[in-house]
Design a protein around this motif. Structure first.
Motif, PDB file in Angstrom:
ATOM      1  N   GLY A  27     144.769 -24.157 -22.141  1.00  0.00           N
ATOM      2  CA  GLY A  27     145.868 -23.285 -21.767  1.00  0.00           C
ATOM      3  C   GLY A  27     145.911 -22.941 -20.292  1.00  0.00           C
ATOM      4  N   THR A  28     144.875 -23.339 -19.525  1.00  0.00           N
ATOM      5  CA  THR A  28     144.831 -23.076 -18.091  1.00  0.00           C
ATOM      6  C   THR A  28     145.733 -24.054 -17.333  1.00  0.00           C
ATOM      7  OG1 THR A  28     142.561 -22.241 -18.214  1.00  0.00           O
ATOM      8  CG2 THR A  28     143.309 -23.017 -16.063  1.00  0.00           C
ATOM      9  N   TRP A  29     146.364 -23.567 -16.274  1.00  0.00           N
ATOM     10  CA  TRP A  29     147.122 -24.406 -15.340  1.00  0.00           C
ATOM     11  C   TRP A  29     146.407 -24.420 -13.993  1.00  0.00           C
ATOM     12  CZ3 TRP A  29     151.503 -27.321 -15.960  1.00  0.00           C
ATOM     13  CH2 TRP A  29     152.246 -27.119 -17.125  1.00  0.00           C
ATOM     14  N   THR A  30     146.462 -25.549 -13.287  1.00  0.00           N
ATOM     15  CA  THR A  30     146.074 -25.582 -11.884  1.00  0.00           C
ATOM     16  C   THR A  30     147.185 -26.256 -11.089  1.00  0.00           C
ATOM     17  OG1 THR A  30     144.926 -27.726 -11.919  1.00  0.00           O
ATOM     18  CG2 THR A  30     143.619 -25.767 -12.470  1.00  0.00           C
ATOM     19  N   VAL A  31     147.341 -25.807  -9.841  1.00  0.00           N
ATOM     20  CA  VAL A  31     148.287 -26.419  -8.906  1.00  0.00           C
ATOM     21  C   VAL A  31     147.520 -26.715  -7.617  1.00  0.00           C
ATOM     22  CG1 VAL A  31     150.367 -26.094  -7.520  1.00  0.00           C
ATOM     23  CG2 VAL A  31     150.296 -25.264  -9.888  1.00  0.00           C
ATOM     24  N   GLY A  32     147.675 -27.941  -7.108  1.00  0.00           N
ATOM     25  CA  GLY A  32     146.993 -28.339  -5.883  1.00  0.00           C
ATOM     26  C   GLY A  32     147.975 -28.799  -4.818  1.00  0.00           C
ATOM     27  N   THR A  63     150.915 -34.005  -0.578  1.00  0.00           N
ATOM     28  CA  THR A  63     150.978 -34.195  -2.029  1.00  0.00           C
ATOM     29  C   THR A  63     150.932 -32.846  -2.743  1.00  0.00           C
ATOM     30  OG1 THR A  63     148.571 -34.378  -2.196  1.00  0.00           O
ATOM     31  CG2 THR A  63     149.822 -36.430  -1.952  1.00  0.00           C
ATOM     32  N   ILE A  64     151.327 -32.872  -4.004  1.00  0.00           N
ATOM     33  CA  ILE A  64     151.190 -31.710  -4.880  1.00  0.00           C
ATOM     34  C   ILE A  64     150.788 -32.209  -6.264  1.00  0.00           C
ATOM     35  CG2 ILE A  64     153.653 -31.683  -5.476  1.00  0.00           C
ATOM     36  CD1 ILE A  64     153.376 -28.586  -5.637  1.00  0.00           C
ATOM     37  N   THR A  65     149.896 -31.483  -6.914  1.00  0.00           N
ATOM     38  CA  THR A  65     149.483 -31.826  -8.267  1.00  0.00           C
ATOM     39  C   THR A  65     149.638 -30.609  -9.170  1.00  0.00           C
ATOM     40  OG1 THR A  65     147.165 -31.250  -7.821  1.00  0.00           O
ATOM     41  CG2 THR A  65     147.813 -33.558  -7.521  1.00  0.00           C
ATOM     42  N   GLY A  66     149.919 -30.873 -10.425  1.00  0.00           N
ATOM     43  CA  GLY A  66     149.919 -29.844 -11.455  1.00  0.00           C
ATOM     44  C   GLY A  66     149.147 -30.353 -12.647  1.00  0.00           C
ATOM     45  N   LEU A  78     149.778 -34.325 -13.236  1.00  0.00           N
ATOM     46  CA  LEU A  78     150.850 -35.098 -12.606  1.00  0.00           C
ATOM     47  C   LEU A  78     150.705 -34.991 -11.098  1.00  0.00           C
ATOM     48  CD1 LEU A  78     153.480 -36.736 -12.804  1.00  0.00           C
ATOM     49  CD2 LEU A  78     154.724 -34.559 -12.742  1.00  0.00           C
ATOM     50  N   LEU A  79     150.655 -36.146 -10.436  1.00  0.00           N
ATOM     51  CA  LEU A  79     150.609 -36.225  -8.974  1.00  0.00           C
ATOM     52  C   LEU A  79     152.001 -36.545  -8.453  1.00  0.00           C
ATOM     53  CD1 LEU A  79     149.192 -36.655  -6.141  1.00  0.00           C
ATOM     54  CD2 LEU A  79     148.971 -39.062  -6.827  1.00  0.00           C
ATOM     55  N   TYR A 201     143.066 -41.719  -1.189  1.00  0.00           N
ATOM     56  CA  TYR A 201     142.051 -40.698  -0.952  1.00  0.00           C
ATOM     57  C   TYR A 201     142.739 -39.371  -0.636  1.00  0.00           C
ATOM     58  CZ  TYR A 201     139.426 -44.988  -0.408  1.00  0.00           C
ATOM     59  OH  TYR A 201     138.883 -46.231  -0.620  1.00  0.00           O
ATOM     60  N   GLY A 202     142.292 -38.309  -1.297  1.00  0.00           N
ATOM     61  CA  GLY A 202     142.981 -37.034  -1.138  1.00  0.00           C
ATOM     62  C   GLY A 202     142.061 -35.862  -0.861  1.00  0.00           C
ATOM     63  N   ILE A 203     142.628 -34.843  -0.234  1.00  0.00           N
ATOM     64  CA  ILE A 203     141.982 -33.544  -0.097  1.00  0.00           C
ATOM     65  C   ILE A 203     143.062 -32.498  -0.350  1.00  0.00           C
ATOM     66  CG2 ILE A 203     142.324 -33.497   2.417  1.00  0.00           C
ATOM     67  CD1 ILE A 203     139.650 -31.893   2.535  1.00  0.00           C
ATOM     68  N   SER A 204     142.721 -31.468  -1.112  1.00  0.00           N
ATOM     69  CA  SER A 204     143.731 -30.479  -1.464  1.00  0.00           C
ATOM     70  C   SER A 204     143.096 -29.130  -1.765  1.00  0.00           C
ATOM     71  CB  SER A 204     144.554 -30.948  -2.677  1.00  0.00           C
ATOM     72  OG  SER A 204     143.713 -31.205  -3.786  1.00  0.00           O
ATOM     73  N   TYR A 205     143.950 -28.132  -1.756  1.00  0.00           N
ATOM     74  CA  TYR A 205     143.561 -26.766  -2.137  1.00  0.00           C
ATOM     75  C   TYR A 205     144.132 -26.510  -3.523  1.00  0.00           C
ATOM     76  CZ  TYR A 205     142.468 -21.802  -1.598  1.00  0.00           C
ATOM     77  OH  TYR A 205     141.926 -20.561  -1.744  1.00  0.00           O
ATOM     78  N   VAL A 206     143.260 -26.179  -4.467  1.00  0.00           N
ATOM     79  CA  VAL A 206     143.653 -26.073  -5.876  1.00  0.00           C
ATOM     80  C   VAL A 206     143.511 -24.628  -6.329  1.00  0.00           C
ATOM     81  CG1 VAL A 206     143.187 -26.866  -8.219  1.00  0.00           C
ATOM     82  CG2 VAL A 206     142.937 -28.449  -6.287  1.00  0.00           C
ATOM     83  N   GLN A 207     144.548 -24.123  -6.991  1.00  0.00           N
ATOM     84  CA  GLN A 207     144.504 -22.769  -7.530  1.00  0.00           C
ATOM     85  C   GLN A 207     144.683 -22.807  -9.037  1.00  0.00           C
ATOM     86  OE1 GLN A 207     147.363 -19.792  -6.072  1.00  0.00           O
ATOM     87  NE2 GLN A 207     145.643 -18.348  -6.025  1.00  0.00           N
ATOM     88  N   ARG A 208     143.891 -21.999  -9.714  1.00  0.00           N
ATOM     89  CA  ARG A 208     143.850 -21.938 -11.179  1.00  0.00           C
ATOM     90  C   ARG A 208     144.621 -20.708 -11.642  1.00  0.00           C
ATOM     91  NH1 ARG A 208     139.853 -19.664 -14.790  1.00  0.00           N
ATOM     92  NH2 ARG A 208     139.450 -20.983 -16.609  1.00  0.00           N
ATOM     93  N   PHE A 209     145.425 -20.883 -12.708  1.00  0.00           N
ATOM     94  CA  PHE A 209     146.233 -19.777 -13.252  1.00  0.00           C
ATOM     95  C   PHE A 209     145.897 -19.547 -14.716  1.00  0.00           C
ATOM     96  CE2 PHE A 209     148.649 -21.753  -9.855  1.00  0.00           C
ATOM     97  CZ  PHE A 209     149.052 -20.662  -9.104  1.00  0.00           C
TER      98      PHE A 209
END
Length: 209
Positions: A27-32, A63-66, A78-79, A201-209
């Motif tokens: 049930g957790t979401w993350t967005v990067g 980029t953005i990921t969910g 999804l990227l 190759y990626g680097i991102s900041y990911v937040q968990r909801f």
């Protein structure tokens, strides 16, 4: 060197995956939000029955990921990205070079497993899924010529590590391999396939909801 780093990430994921600690709960979401570097393989094949050697260059874009966790530690990601731009050199045997350009979008859907780790601030993961790459705005430096690179489906592998800053935020380093060999047409005639097959190759900041 970069490919060795990707393999090290995979090895790290396998090594750390046997321990148990805090799970990513269902049930957790993350967005990067971050950036990705698309690095096509070094040999991109030939076109026109071997008459033109193909070289596709690299590019970096935001980029953005969910990701949604359908079960503990199991997520569907999804990227998405803004369009990547690639210059293409078509090299003939006489040394002449035909220049071409394209833009592409590579949405990728992956099923991922996030390993628990005794050190809960470092969480490796692995994933596999499908990539759909659409090409557009193709151009070629030939008069009255129309270049078309067809959209392509392929398998995508994914490895990475989340370095947690706090319970809801992390910095992610990851690598993907995408099976990408689209058909190419010139003035509506098939002239072969271009073997892109990139590491991403990626680097991102990911937040968990």
């Amino acid at each position: 060197m970069i490919k060795r780093q990707a393999l090290l990430l995979a090895a790290l994921a396998a090594t750390l995956g046997m321990s148990s600690a805090m799970a990513e709960t269902a049930g957790t979401w993350t967005v990067g939000v971050g950036a990705a570097y698309v690095d096509p393989e070094s040999n991109n094949g030939t076109l026109l029955n071997g008459a033109l050697k193909t070289e596709v260059d690299t590019d970096v874009r935001p980029t953005i990921t969910g990701e949604y966790f359908v079960a503990d530690n199991v997520g569907v990601e999804l990227l998405a990205a803004i369009p990547f731009h690639h210059d293409i050199d078509l090299k003939a045997a006489d040394g002449s070079v035909i220049k071409a350009k394209t833009q592409q979008l590579p949405p990728t859907l992956s099923l991922q497993y996030h390993f628990d780790n005794l050190n809960s601030n470092v969480k490796p993961f692995i994933g596999v899924g499908a990539n759909y790459t659409t090409f557009f705005k193709e151009r070629i430096s030939l008069p009255n010529a129309d270049l078309e690179i067809k959209d392509s489906w392929g398998v995508a592998g994914h490895v990475g590590v989340d370095f947690k800053i706090n319970p809801t935020d992390a910095v992610r380093i990851d690598a993907r391999y995408i099976d990408l060999e689209p058909d190419v047409k010139l003035n509506n005639d098939d002239i072969g396939k271009v073997k892109i097959n990139p590491w991403v190759y990626g680097i991102s900041y990911v937040q968990r909801f």
